[in-house]
Design a protein around this motif. Structure first.
Motif, PDB file in Angstrom:
ATOM      1  N   THR A 117       0.858  -1.186   0.000  1.00  0.00           N
ATOM      2  CA  THR A 117       0.000   0.000   0.000  1.00  0.00           C
ATOM      3  C   THR A 117       0.894   1.235   0.000  1.00  0.00           C
ATOM      4  O   THR A 117       2.088   1.153   0.294  1.00  0.00           O
ATOM      5  CB  THR A 117      -0.938   0.015   1.230  1.00  0.00           C
ATOM      6  OG1 THR A 117      -0.203  -0.395   2.392  1.00  0.00           O
ATOM      7  CG2 THR A 117      -2.106  -0.946   1.034  1.00  0.00           C
ATOM      8  N   PRO A 118       0.350   2.406  -0.325  1.00  0.00           N
ATOM      9  CA  PRO A 118       1.182   3.601  -0.498  1.00  0.00           C
ATOM     10  C   PRO A 118       1.801   4.096   0.806  1.00  0.00           C
ATOM     11  O   PRO A 118       1.311   3.823   1.909  1.00  0.00           O
ATOM     12  CB  PRO A 118       0.203   4.639  -1.062  1.00  0.00           C
ATOM     13  CG  PRO A 118      -0.981   3.872  -1.529  1.00  0.00           C
ATOM     14  CD  PRO A 118      -1.058   2.656  -0.682  1.00  0.00           C
ATOM     15  N   GLY A 126      -5.519  -0.225   7.055  1.00  0.00           N
ATOM     16  CA  GLY A 126      -5.451  -0.437   5.613  1.00  0.00           C
ATOM     17  C   GLY A 126      -4.043  -0.527   5.085  1.00  0.00           C
ATOM     18  O   GLY A 126      -3.830  -0.993   3.962  1.00  0.00           O
ATOM     19  N   SER A 127      -3.050  -0.086   5.874  1.00  0.00           N
ATOM     20  CA  SER A 127      -1.662  -0.224   5.457  1.00  0.00           C
ATOM     21  C   SER A 127      -1.278  -1.700   5.521  1.00  0.00           C
ATOM     22  O   SER A 127      -1.475  -2.360   6.529  1.00  0.00           O
ATOM     23  CB  SER A 127      -0.744   0.598   6.364  1.00  0.00           C
ATOM     24  OG  SER A 127       0.600   0.503   5.936  1.00  0.00           O
ATOM     25  N   SER A 128      -0.718  -2.224   4.418  1.00  0.00           N
ATOM     26  CA  SER A 128      -0.526  -3.665   4.282  1.00  0.00           C
ATOM     27  C   SER A 128       0.921  -4.010   3.947  1.00  0.00           C
ATOM     28  O   SER A 128       1.565  -3.322   3.154  1.00  0.00           O
ATOM     29  CB  SER A 128      -1.462  -4.199   3.190  1.00  0.00           C
ATOM     30  OG  SER A 128      -1.310  -5.579   3.021  1.00  0.00           O
ATOM     31  N   ALA A 149       2.451  -1.411   9.451  1.00  0.00           N
ATOM     32  CA  ALA A 149       1.361  -1.885   8.592  1.00  0.00           C
ATOM     33  C   ALA A 149       0.461  -2.794   9.417  1.00  0.00           C
ATOM     34  O   ALA A 149       0.766  -3.968   9.596  1.00  0.00           O
ATOM     35  CB  ALA A 149       1.919  -2.638   7.391  1.00  0.00           C
TER      36      ALA A 149
END
Length: 281
Positions: A117-118, A126-128, A149
């Protein structure tokens, strides 16, 4: 925990910034020293990789590719011996295996990972991240990785797996956006504003996402039943797209490449599903 971040591109900078906010003692280093300037007074600025590694409980490497990551670790020399290193640089599975092998040969406790992820959502829901390595090293690093993340997926001990997932996912991402760009060019060639067709194109992407798992199921089973359409219908449709592109003066290279794959897969299997295109890859 004392953490060193080597590489201060967008992702490395976001990771270091988030870890400082989490209360960790962070050391940063970048090949271009000016990239570390914003961290003056907030982190320790190391003069070289060896200095950064020597004081760290955990070393995070975030560079353009694994060649750059290896150069940095090699330059750290003996300081890297016994260090717990998480390499988040994107590259190929083969390069991930090679760097892991180098790490083990040099006494590095090495974990391979990728952010999927960005950098703009590092540390947020949502960070993966995907990560792999030895279980004991994963246990030691996971509290920090989960802070970076929250959606961190452990893929086991095979160090190449994060890169395998990453390259597959990036292929989907960028070919989808290339197709979007082609669709936009087609629309504009007919006087249609790109933004006015965006909602319909987004719906097509969602439809593809719904159909995709069926492609995966068929590929895994090696059978391609034509439940709703045949691969020849896909060939015919894509031939229309090529012709329309040429009529509109839009580069047909992308639909032509897709059509060639479907044509190859369809040969002798015309009544099977479009999912058979996997066999042409």
């Amino acid at each position: 925990m004392k953490i060193s971040v080597l590489g201060l591109g967008h992702m490395g900078t976001a990771i270091a910034t988030h870890l400082i906010g989490e209360g960790h003692q962070v050391t940063v280093w970048n090949r271009t020293p000016s990239r570390a300037t914003p961290f003056i007074g907030r982190a320790i600025l190391a003069a070289d990789p060896a200095e950064a590694v020597a004081s760290a409980d955990l070393v995070i490497v975030s560079t353009l590719d694994n060649s750059a990551a290896r150069d940095i670790l090699v330059s750290a020399s003996a300081a890297v011996l016994g260090s717990l290193v998480v390499n988040l640089s994107s590259d190929t599975p083969a390069s991930a295996r090679a760097l892991c092998r180098w790490g083990h040969e040099h006494g590095v406790r090495y974990l391979a990972g990728v952010m999927v992820t960005p950098s703009t959502i590092v540390g947020q829901s949502g960070s993966s991240m995907l990560v792999a390595g030895d279980e004991a090293d994963l246990d030691a690093a996971l509290p920090v990785l989960a802070a970076i993340a929250p959606d961190v997926a452990v893929l086991g001990s095979r160090h190449e797996l994060p890169a395998s997932f990453d390259t597959a996912l990036l292929g989907v991402f960028w070919t989808t956006l290339a197709a979007w760009a082609h669709g936009t060019a087609m629309a504009k060639a007919h006087g249609i504003d790109g933004r006015s067709i965006a909602a319909q194109m987004a719906a097509m992407v969602r439809l593809a996402a719904d159909v995709g798992p069926g492609f995966a199921r068929d590929a895994d089973s090696g059978t391609y039943p034509a439940e709703t359409s045949t691969i020849m219908s896909a060939v015919t449709t894509m031939q229309h797209v090529i012709a329309a592109s040429m009529d509109a003066g839009v580069d047909p290279s992308l639909p032509a490449a897709v059509t060639a794959l479907f044509e190859h897969a369809a040969s002798g299997h015309e009544a099977e599903s479009p999912s058979r295109v996997t066999e042409a890859m």
